[in-house]
Structures are given as structure tokens and as C-alpha cells.
Motif scaffolding. Structure first.
Motif, PDB file in Angstrom:
ATOM      1  N   THR A 302       0.927  -1.586   0.142  1.00  0.00           N
ATOM      2  CA  THR A 302       0.216  -0.234  -0.372  1.00  0.00           C
ATOM      3  C   THR A 302       1.151   1.351   0.128  1.00  0.00           C
ATOM      4  O   THR A 302       1.897   1.339   0.559  1.00  0.00           O
ATOM      5  N   SER A 303       0.304   2.124  -0.223  1.00  0.00           N
ATOM      6  CA  SER A 303       0.936   3.949  -0.148  1.00  0.00           C
ATOM      7  C   SER A 303       1.205   4.276   1.307  1.00  0.00           C
ATOM      8  O   SER A 303       2.702   5.199   1.143  1.00  0.00           O
ATOM      9  N   ASN A 304       0.351   3.185   2.090  1.00  0.00           N
ATOM     10  CA  ASN A 304       1.013   3.931   3.952  1.00  0.00           C
ATOM     11  C   ASN A 304       1.086   2.750   3.952  1.00  0.00           C
ATOM     12  O   ASN A 304      -0.372   2.035   5.150  1.00  0.00           O
ATOM     13  N   PRO A 305       2.201   1.965   4.257  1.00  0.00           N
ATOM     14  CA  PRO A 305       2.169   0.738   4.918  1.00  0.00           C
ATOM     15  C   PRO A 305       2.188   0.493   6.766  1.00  0.00           C
ATOM     16  O   PRO A 305       2.319  -0.372   6.951  1.00  0.00           O
ATOM     17  N   MET A 306       2.282   1.977   7.088  1.00  0.00           N
ATOM     18  CA  MET A 306       2.092   1.778   8.876  1.00  0.00           C
ATOM     19  C   MET A 306       0.927   2.486   8.799  1.00  0.00           C
ATOM     20  O   MET A 306       0.816   3.285   9.938  1.00  0.00           O
ATOM     21  N   GLN A 307      -0.337   2.298   8.158  1.00  0.00           N
ATOM     22  CA  GLN A 307      -1.268   2.894   8.608  1.00  0.00           C
ATOM     23  C   GLN A 307      -2.952   2.076   8.335  1.00  0.00           C
ATOM     24  O   GLN A 307      -2.749   1.217   7.154  1.00  0.00           O
ATOM     25  N   GLY A 329      14.690 -12.599  -7.412  1.00  0.00           N
ATOM     26  CA  GLY A 329      14.292 -13.201  -8.493  1.00  0.00           C
ATOM     27  C   GLY A 329      12.746 -13.754  -8.192  1.00  0.00           C
ATOM     28  O   GLY A 329      12.722 -15.009  -8.769  1.00  0.00           O
ATOM     29  N   ALA A 330      12.705 -13.380  -7.433  1.00  0.00           N
ATOM     30  CA  ALA A 330      11.187 -14.223  -6.598  1.00  0.00           C
ATOM     31  C   ALA A 330       9.936 -13.502  -7.684  1.00  0.00           C
ATOM     32  O   ALA A 330       9.699 -11.898  -8.315  1.00  0.00           O
ATOM     33  N   TRP A 331       9.009 -14.136  -8.164  1.00  0.00           N
ATOM     34  CA  TRP A 331       7.981 -13.701  -8.571  1.00  0.00           C
ATOM     35  C   TRP A 331       6.748 -12.958  -7.841  1.00  0.00           C
ATOM     36  O   TRP A 331       6.618 -12.944  -7.238  1.00  0.00           O
ATOM     37  N   GLN A 332       6.304 -11.485  -8.818  1.00  0.00           N
ATOM     38  CA  GLN A 332       5.688 -10.522  -8.330  1.00  0.00           C
ATOM     39  C   GLN A 332       5.027 -10.142  -8.919  1.00  0.00           C
ATOM     40  O   GLN A 332       5.249  -9.577 -10.134  1.00  0.00           O
ATOM     41  N   TRP A 333       3.616  -8.633  -8.419  1.00  0.00           N
ATOM     42  CA  TRP A 333       2.822  -8.361  -9.173  1.00  0.00           C
ATOM     43  C   TRP A 333       3.000  -6.609  -9.186  1.00  0.00           C
ATOM     44  O   TRP A 333       3.318  -6.856  -8.026  1.00  0.00           O
ATOM     45  N   GLU A 334       3.166  -6.055 -10.573  1.00  0.00           N
ATOM     46  CA  GLU A 334       3.723  -4.928 -10.076  1.00  0.00           C
ATOM     47  C   GLU A 334       2.647  -4.030 -10.886  1.00  0.00           C
ATOM     48  O   GLU A 334       2.514  -4.398 -12.310  1.00  0.00           O
ATOM     49  N   PRO A 335       2.195  -2.369 -10.423  1.00  0.00           N
ATOM     50  CA  PRO A 335       1.158  -2.004 -11.271  1.00  0.00           C
ATOM     51  C   PRO A 335       2.142  -1.645 -12.656  1.00  0.00           C
ATOM     52  O   PRO A 335       3.320  -1.618 -12.709  1.00  0.00           O
ATOM     53  N   VAL A 336       1.313  -1.189 -13.736  1.00  0.00           N
ATOM     54  CA  VAL A 336       1.776  -1.189 -15.353  1.00  0.00           C
ATOM     55  C   VAL A 336       1.919   0.169 -15.009  1.00  0.00           C
ATOM     56  O   VAL A 336       3.197   0.403 -15.692  1.00  0.00           O
ATOM     57  N   GLU A 337       1.007   1.480 -14.389  1.00  0.00           N
ATOM     58  CA  GLU A 337       1.476   2.454 -14.436  1.00  0.00           C
ATOM     59  C   GLU A 337       1.245   2.794 -12.952  1.00  0.00           C
ATOM     60  O   GLU A 337       0.017   2.594 -13.130  1.00  0.00           O
ATOM     61  N   ILE A 338       1.571   4.186 -12.551  1.00  0.00           N
ATOM     62  CA  ILE A 338       1.421   4.223 -11.256  1.00  0.00           C
ATOM     63  C   ILE A 338       1.311   5.925 -10.839  1.00  0.00           C
ATOM     64  O   ILE A 338       3.005   5.608 -11.471  1.00  0.00           O
ATOM     65  N   THR A 339       1.044   6.575 -10.309  1.00  0.00           N
ATOM     66  CA  THR A 339       1.298   7.962 -10.358  1.00  0.00           C
ATOM     67  C   THR A 339       2.456   8.184  -8.856  1.00  0.00           C
ATOM     68  O   THR A 339       3.045   7.149  -8.087  1.00  0.00           O
ATOM     69  N   GLU A 340       3.962   8.506  -9.295  1.00  0.00           N
ATOM     70  CA  GLU A 340       5.107   8.791  -8.092  1.00  0.00           C
ATOM     71  C   GLU A 340       4.317   8.887  -6.667  1.00  0.00           C
ATOM     72  O   GLU A 340       4.910   7.736  -6.030  1.00  0.00           O
ATOM     73  N   SER A 341       3.396   9.679  -6.171  1.00  0.00           N
ATOM     74  CA  SER A 341       2.433   9.853  -5.109  1.00  0.00           C
ATOM     75  C   SER A 341       1.854   9.103  -4.461  1.00  0.00           C
ATOM     76  O   SER A 341       1.819   8.664  -3.443  1.00  0.00           O
ATOM     77  N   ASN A 342       1.754   7.801  -5.271  1.00  0.00           N
ATOM     78  CA  ASN A 342       0.917   6.571  -5.357  1.00  0.00           C
ATOM     79  C   ASN A 342       1.862   5.503  -4.480  1.00  0.00           C
ATOM     80  O   ASN A 342       1.527   4.277  -3.668  1.00  0.00           O
ATOM     81  N   LYS A 343       3.042   5.547  -4.375  1.00  0.00           N
ATOM     82  CA  LYS A 343       4.135   4.567  -4.598  1.00  0.00           C
ATOM     83  C   LYS A 343       4.798   4.707  -3.080  1.00  0.00           C
ATOM     84  O   LYS A 343       4.114   5.478  -2.643  1.00  0.00           O
ATOM     85  N   PRO A 344       5.063   4.007  -1.778  1.00  0.00           N
ATOM     86  CA  PRO A 344       4.976   4.160  -0.965  1.00  0.00           C
ATOM     87  C   PRO A 344       6.786   4.453  -0.840  1.00  0.00           C
ATOM     88  O   PRO A 344       7.340   4.285  -1.651  1.00  0.00           O
ATOM     89  N   VAL A 345       6.705   5.094   0.025  1.00  0.00           N
ATOM     90  CA  VAL A 345       8.403   5.522   0.584  1.00  0.00           C
ATOM     91  C   VAL A 345       9.089   4.519   0.674  1.00  0.00           C
ATOM     92  O   VAL A 345       8.185   3.489   1.294  1.00  0.00           O
ATOM     93  N   ASN A 351      12.394  10.053   1.247  1.00  0.00           N
ATOM     94  CA  ASN A 351      13.140  10.778  -0.301  1.00  0.00           C
ATOM     95  C   ASN A 351      12.720   9.444  -1.171  1.00  0.00           C
ATOM     96  O   ASN A 351      13.000   9.792  -2.021  1.00  0.00           O
ATOM     97  N   ILE A 352      13.111   8.210  -0.635  1.00  0.00           N
ATOM     98  CA  ILE A 352      13.012   7.636  -1.930  1.00  0.00           C
ATOM     99  C   ILE A 352      11.854   6.801  -2.051  1.00  0.00           C
ATOM    100  O   ILE A 352      10.795   6.216  -1.180  1.00  0.00           O
ATOM    101  N   ARG A 353      10.642   6.417  -3.791  1.00  0.00           N
ATOM    102  CA  ARG A 353      10.187   6.165  -3.285  1.00  0.00           C
ATOM    103  C   ARG A 353       9.585   4.955  -4.719  1.00  0.00           C
ATOM    104  O   ARG A 353      11.241   4.796  -4.870  1.00  0.00           O
ATOM    105  N   HIS A 354       9.398   3.038  -4.140  1.00  0.00           N
ATOM    106  CA  HIS A 354       9.097   1.582  -4.619  1.00  0.00           C
ATOM    107  C   HIS A 354       8.305   1.953  -5.412  1.00  0.00           C
ATOM    108  O   HIS A 354       7.022   2.090  -4.737  1.00  0.00           O
TER     109      HIS A 354
END
Length: 705
Positions: A302-307, A329-345, A351-354
Motif C-alpha cells: 500500500t501507499s501507507n504501509p504503517m496505516q 528473483g521471486a515472481w511478484q506483481w507490480e502496477p503497469v502505471e502508477i503515479t509517484e505520489s501513490n508509491k510507498p516510500v 526521499n525514495i519511493r518504490h
């Protein structure tokens, strides 16, 4: 032979004797407990300052330690995972696993791949455990920490109960699967999830539930959904509870897979002595913080992992998803498109988002049609989702704690759920002697009295404290119709019991137990021994509305060594199933021995089965079973039916017949040693006293004042 059921060993004529392993019965041995036999955890709990403990845990959550840093400065995610994985081993089929004993501290569970780095979580909690000492078990602390973690991030929890007592040695004799390698998969007869081997609930060795990358690490949310439905059902969760738990568990925290799995050292069981019980130590990097390796998947959901919020569903429904590989090397699903502000820090650098991530199990929540509809409802109504999750979390962490009479603390909910097997309080203000006299004046035989009490009591499982005499559910569905309970005979016995209960203002549950006690006391008197079976009144009678018929179906006996009966004609494993039955009843090997020998001479066998009744005075509590079993003037010979004849060596005449179950008490060296004790000329009174002790124990199991 009775028309329903099969005598033990009827299809086993030439099977060679396979020595029994009695080790699982030693789990009930208290000698490994360093606190001593007089230690009473519930008395210690009365001294526990729960408010102070909760405050300490809240402060701990946000006090990051250098040796194992907290993600985003908060240990909530780690504590939730620790508590979840402690409780998540529970399986409804045999009631084993769960959070009730603190067995996550021991092998093999401490070394399961799915529990990687939870050894760090428990070490982080050690200062708190050390502070509160004997007043707080590890079992309670582990799940309370997870519950407080949810409060810290904003969830209104449903409540919490203390009362879990620690074990002090590994439960290595519990069957967790036959695989010899971690994550091997040998527990299916075919490709269908429905063929998952009983009583297992996880899909692979070393996992709690399912593989987060997909079935056999091959992503396919629809297939994963089938595994999820099977494994969560075996944990006694329905579809709505399942979605709530998956979503609620992934609303906070993150996965860890930023590194190379080959850099990790051995699990705790195999780690070097200098690691002092810690495992999965990274050999090339610090292996902590941003470099932590756990599941191999990397990222937050989520965008806010501690909330505590609805970010999980918002993320799932508002993005398209594609498969990617984590740094490990593990399979995981990631969004095709996502705004920077919706990424969790990043967990260590605001100062870094993933990119957020989803596991294959998460994708199943929107790809499976049933799960998707539930997820939509949760997304649209956050308050409803929060309530369902809070209740499901409470169920997850309390499923094996037992009846509410075992619950302790100021946060115990007043509401009772059907999965708690509620029983109303019974009356203890009646004349017990009058009830005994009414029972003796009835048409019930000694065998009837013993049988109804035994059939009622034998449902008890010490694994999750379900079943037993309290509630008298033997008169309700599904128990009243179980073949093992001889429904026609049971109906006749209960009609007499019910009439006496109504006349005496006692519960049916109490009268059932009193009937069994009357039978034991009078059958002992027949050999000149006056003894009273300990009895405490006050059991209640449950109603059909209080009874979860589906979950109680798992308590149905498919065999009963103590009544010399099996539902299955193929009985080559009945002696091993006897050990399983005995362990779940909470009995030791000596208790098993004296109980079986006593029930045989009391005539408690199923139906018309005569095997094992080594006595000429059936219905009398004598030690004849052991006397005749150990008498060398006779020999045993297998007959054409696959049973065994006791033959007089001089005359060649057959005196008694037996099954494999009966003979095991003379052939197994340990059990024979116990049998010889009870066959001695000077031990009739000891036999009766020991039988009465275990009989009272069985009838009080599951009944807590």
C-alpha cells in the motif's frame, strides 16, 4: 458383529507387527517444564499488569533497534507477521497447531522457510518477556504483540484474551508432512487442491498457507485462489474471513527480497553455534534493513504501509498489474502505471519511493469471482471491512485457546461466537446422590452408563480444547447420528438420562457424567473396593443454535480403540490411530493402558463385539484384562477371520478372542510393562484408583470452572 462398523483388525490377518512409537504421548509429560509441577499460569496472570504491558509494547513498536531496524521506524508489520504465523499453523481437522502453546519457538516450526526472520521478532521482544517473567507466557506475548501492533497503526481490534500456556520442548512428533526437503510438495493425490492430504492445511512443507509466488512458484491467481480456499477452510475460515485476513494482513508492512538468496546462511536448526539460535544470517551483506531477505518478494502493498486504511483494495482495483521479478528473483506483481505520489516510500529513506507489489495470493482476491465480490464490498465500506477483519483476527489468534472459561483479561469480548462452542452455565444446586439413585433405579446397564459417558467425553481434543462432556452435544447434530455413537442405542439411553435430568433440575451433561461415575463406583464395589469418582457439577446443555455442525463434523471418530471399533474395514493402522486418539485426549501411555483395560471389562465395546473382554464377570471393574493377557498358561493364535484366539495350552480350548489393539498391550515391551503392573496380585486397588483418576480426567476435559 454389529451391522454398523467393523471390529478392529478384521482385514489384517498377515500384517507383520510394526513396533509402536509412543513418543507423541510424552508431550503430556511435565518433567521438561522448568517452572515445576506446582506452577499455575492462570494464577500468575492475576498478577500481570496488562495496561503496563500494552504501554510497553506500544513504546517498543516505535523504538527501532540497530541490530534489526524497524521498517519505517515501526515494528508493527513484523509483529503482525510473527503473530499470524504462530496462529496460522492451526488446522481444524485435528486441532493441532495454532498460537496456544508458543511452539513457534521450537523446531521444526522455528526453521520453516515461511518463518524466516521471525526469530528476530522474538528476540526483539525478549526484554519485555524478561521484564514480566512468569506472569506472561511466550504464547500470549507473541499474539498480543501482533494485536497491539494493529492498534498502533489504527485498527479498532475486537478484543484479546490471555491464557495460553507455553510448551517446553519441540512437538516433533506432530505430523507436518512427509516431505524431506523444504518447499517440496508431496501432499496431493492429483493436481486438485481438494486432494490435499489430511490433516495438513499448508500446500507445501515449510509454508503456513500457500506459495506467495503461485502454485509451485508458477503465478496463476485462479489456481492460487483454489489453494487459498482449501487451506483457509482447513483453518476454519470462510470466504469472507479469508479475504479479510489476506487484505488486513497486507494492509501494513512489506515483503523483503532485496538481495541474493544464496547469500543466506542456514535456518536456526542448522545454524552455527555462534549464532545463538538465530538463522538466515546473510554472509555477504549486513542483511538488515533495506538488504533484508525473507520471502524473496520485495516491496509494500500500500501507499501507507504503517496505516490502517483501505489502501490495499484501492491499490488492487485502481491499477493494472504485470508480472515482474524481485531483486531476489521471486515472481511478484507490480502496477503497469502508477503515479509517484501513490508509491510507498522506502522503509529506510522517505526521499525514495518504490513500486508497490502484490503476491499471487493478492491477485487472487480480484481474479477469483467470489473473492472479487467480497473485495469490492470491503473496498466500498471500510468500516465493514475493519469489523470483519477484527473479528477474523480474533478468531485466528484464539481458535485453539478453548472455551471462554479459559479466557483471561480485561479485553475479553462479551459477545460469544459460534466457533467458540458456547455453552450456557449449568445448575450446580441439586442433589447429586438423588440423581445417582435414580440412575441405579433405571433400566440402564453398566455398559449403557459407561458407554454414553465415554462417547460424550471422547470428542475432547487437547490440541484446541474442543469437544468433551460440557454442553451434552452428544444429543445434537451431528453427534447424535454418528455411527460410532450407535444412534438407536444412544436415543434410548438419552431418553432415560433426559428424564432424570428434568426431574432433578440437573443438566443432561451432568447426568451423563454422573451415570458413568455410578457405573464405575458400583463395578468397583463388586470387587470389594469402595471408591468415589471425583465430580464437580455445573455443566450446561448447549443448543443446536450454539453448535457449528460443520466444524463439529471434524470431531467424529473414524475409529475408537477404547471401544474396539473402526469405521473402516482396512484396519492395519489401528494401533497407530489409537496413539493418535490417546494423544488428542491428553493422555499418557500409562493412562491409555489402564483406561483401555478398564473399559474392556466394563463391557464398553461397540455393539456386540466381544474381542478383548478377558473376563467372566463383565461389568465388574477388575484387572482381569491384564491378568489373562499376561497369563502364560495360554497362547495366542491367529484365526481365519483375522482375529486372535486365547487358547488353553493344555486343553486346546478357546477362552477369549482379541484384536490387534488388545494384543498390543502384551506385545509392545513398554505397554507390557504397564500391563504387568496392573496384573499383579497386589495391584487390584491400584488399578481401580488409577482407572478412576483417568476416568475423572476424561470426563472433566473441556469443562473449566
Amino acid at each position: 458383529m454389529h451391522s454398523v462398523g467393523t471390529e478392529v483388525d478384521s482385514a489384517n490377518k498377515s500384517t507383520p507387527y510394526d513396533p509402536l512409537n509412543l513418543d507423541i504421548l510424552h508431550q503430556h509429560d511435565t518433567k521438561t517444564n522448568p517452572l515445576g509441577k506446582d506452577f499455575n499460569y492462570h494464577e500468575e496472570l492475576k498478577k500481570l499488569d496488562i495496561a503496563a504491558l500494552k504501554q510497553d509494547l506500544k513504546e517498543f513498536m516505535v523504538s527501532s533497534q540497530d541490530w534489526w531496524p524497524a521498517d519505517w521506524g515501526n515494528y508493527a508489520g513484523l509483529m503482525v507477521r510473527m503473530a499470524w504465523h504462530s496462529a496460522g499453523t492451526y488446522r481444524i481437522i485435528d486441532g493441532r497447531g495454532g498460537a496456544g502453546h508458543g511452539n513457534q519457538r521450537f523446531s521444526p516450526i522455528d526453521s520453516w522457510p515461511d518463518n524466516a526472520n521471525l526469530d528476530k521478532a522474538r528476540r526483539l521482544l525478549w526484554p519485555i518477556k524478561k521484564k514480566y517473567g512468569n506472569k506472561l507466557s511466550w504464547a500470549d506475548l507473541i499474539v498480543f504483540a501482533g494485536t497491539v501492533a494493529y492498534e498502533v497503526v489504527g485498527l479498532k481490534t475486537f478484543g484479546f484474551a490471555f491464557g495460553r500456556e507455553d510448551i517446553w520442548h519441540p512437538q516433533k512428533d506432530v505430523y507436518w508432512g512427509s516431505e524431506q526437503e523444504w518447499l517440496d510438495k508431496q501432499r496431493y493425490d492429483n493436481e486438485s487442491s481438494d486432494s490435499l492430504e489430511n490433516p495438513l492445511a499448508a500446500v507445501q512443507m515449510g509454508l503456513i498457507y500457500v506459495n506467495p509466488e503461485g502454485v509451485n512458484s508458477n503465478p496463476d491467481p485462479i489456481k492460487t485462489a483454489k489453494d487459498i480456499r482449501t487451506t483457509f477452510a482447513r483453518m476454519s475460515m470462510n470466504d469472507e474471513e479469508t479475504v479479510a485476513l489476506v487484505a488486513g494482513g497486507h494492509t501494513i508492512g512489506k515483503c523483503h527480497g532485496n538481495g541474493n538468496v544464496s547469500d543466506l546462511g542456514a535456518e536456526p536448526d542448522m545454524a552455527d553455534i555462534k549464532e545463538q539460535g538465530l538463522g538466515w544470517i546473510n554472509k555477504k551483506t549486513l542483511g538488515i534493513g533495506k538488504d533484508t531477505l525473507t520471502s524473496g518478494i520485495e516491496g509494500a502493498w500500500t501507499s501507507n504501509p504503517m496505516q490502517w486504511d483501505n489502501g490495499y483494495f484501492a491499490m488492487l482495483f485502481n491499477h493494472d498489474w504485470q508480472l515482474k521479478k524481485s531483486p531476489a528473483g521471486a515472481w511478484q506483481w507490480e502496477p503497469v502505471e502508477i503515479t509517484e505520489s501513490n508509491k510507498p516510500v522506502a522503509a529506510e529513506n522517505p526521499n525514495i519511493r518504490h513500486n508497490p507489489i502484490m503476491t499471487d495470493a493478492d491477485m487472487a482476491m480480484i481474479k477469483d469471482p467470489v473473492y472479487c465480490e467480497i473485495s469490492k464490498r470491503f473496498y466500498q465500506d471500510h468500516d465493514y471491512f475493519s469489523d470483519v477483519f477484527a473479528r477474523a483476527w480474533f478468531k485466528l489468534t484464539h481458535r485453539d485457546l478453548g472455551p471462554v472459561s479459559c479466557y483471561f483479561g480485561p479485553e475479553v469480548p462479551t459477545e460469544q461466537m459460534i466457533w467458540q462452542d458456547p455453552v450456557p452455565k449449568g445448575n450446580n444446586d441439586y442433589d447429586i446422590q438423588e440423581v445417582k439413585e435414580k440412575i441405579l433405579a433405571s433400566d440402564l446397564s453398566i455398559a449403557d452408563m459407561v458407554t454414553v459417558a465415554w462417547n460424550s467425553a471422547r470428542t475432547y481434543r487437547c490440541s484446541d480444547k474442543r469437544g468433551g462432556t460440557n454442553g451434552a452435544r452428544i444429543r445434537l447434530a451431528p453427534q447424535k447420528d454418528w455411527p460410532a455413537n450407535e444412534p438407536d442405542r444412544l436415543h434410548k439411553i438419552l431418553s432415560v438420562i433426559t428424564k432424570i435430568a428434568n426431574e432433578s433440575n440437573a443438566s443432561i451433561a451432568d447426568v451423563i457424567v454422573i451415570a458413568g461415575n455410578v457405573a464405575v463406583e458400583n463395578s468397583a464395589k463388586a470387587v470389594g473396593v469402595e471408591i468415589t469418582v471425583p465430580f464437580t457439577p455445573g455443566r450446561g446443555d448447549a443448543t443446536a443454535e450454539m453448535t457449528d455442525v460443520e466444524s463439529f463434523a471434524y470431531l467424529e471418530p473414524i475409529h475408537d480403540a477404547y471401544r474396539n471399533w473402526s469405521k473402516d474395514a482396512d484396519t492395519k493402522n489401528q494401533d497407530k490411530l489409537m496413539i493418535e486418539q490417546t494423544q488428542l485426549l491428553g493422555l499418557s501411555a500409562p493412562e491409555m493402558t489402564v483406561l483401555l483395560g478398564g473399559l474392556r471389562v466394563l463391557g464398553a465395546n461397540f455393539g456386540d463385539i466381544k474381542h478383548g473382554e478377558f473376563t467372566q464377570r463383565l461389568g465388574v471393574l477388575s484387572n482381569d484384562f491384564f491378568i489373562n493377557l499376561t497369563d502364560m498358561s495360554y497362547k495366542w493364535q491367529e484365526n481365519e477371520a483375522g482375529y486372535y484366539d486365547l487358547i488353553d495350552r493344555k486343553s486346546g480350548s478357546v477362552k477369549y478372542t482379541a484384536t490387534r489393539i488388545d494384543l498390543i498391550f502384551g506385545s509392545n515391551s513398554i505397554l507390557r510393562a504397564y500391563s504387568e503392573v496392573y496384573a499383579q496380585d497386589d495391584n487390584l486397588e491400584k488399578f481401580i484408583k488409577d482407572f478412576v483418576d483417568v476416568w475423572a480426567k476424561i470426563n472433566n476435559s473441556g469443562y473449566v470452572l
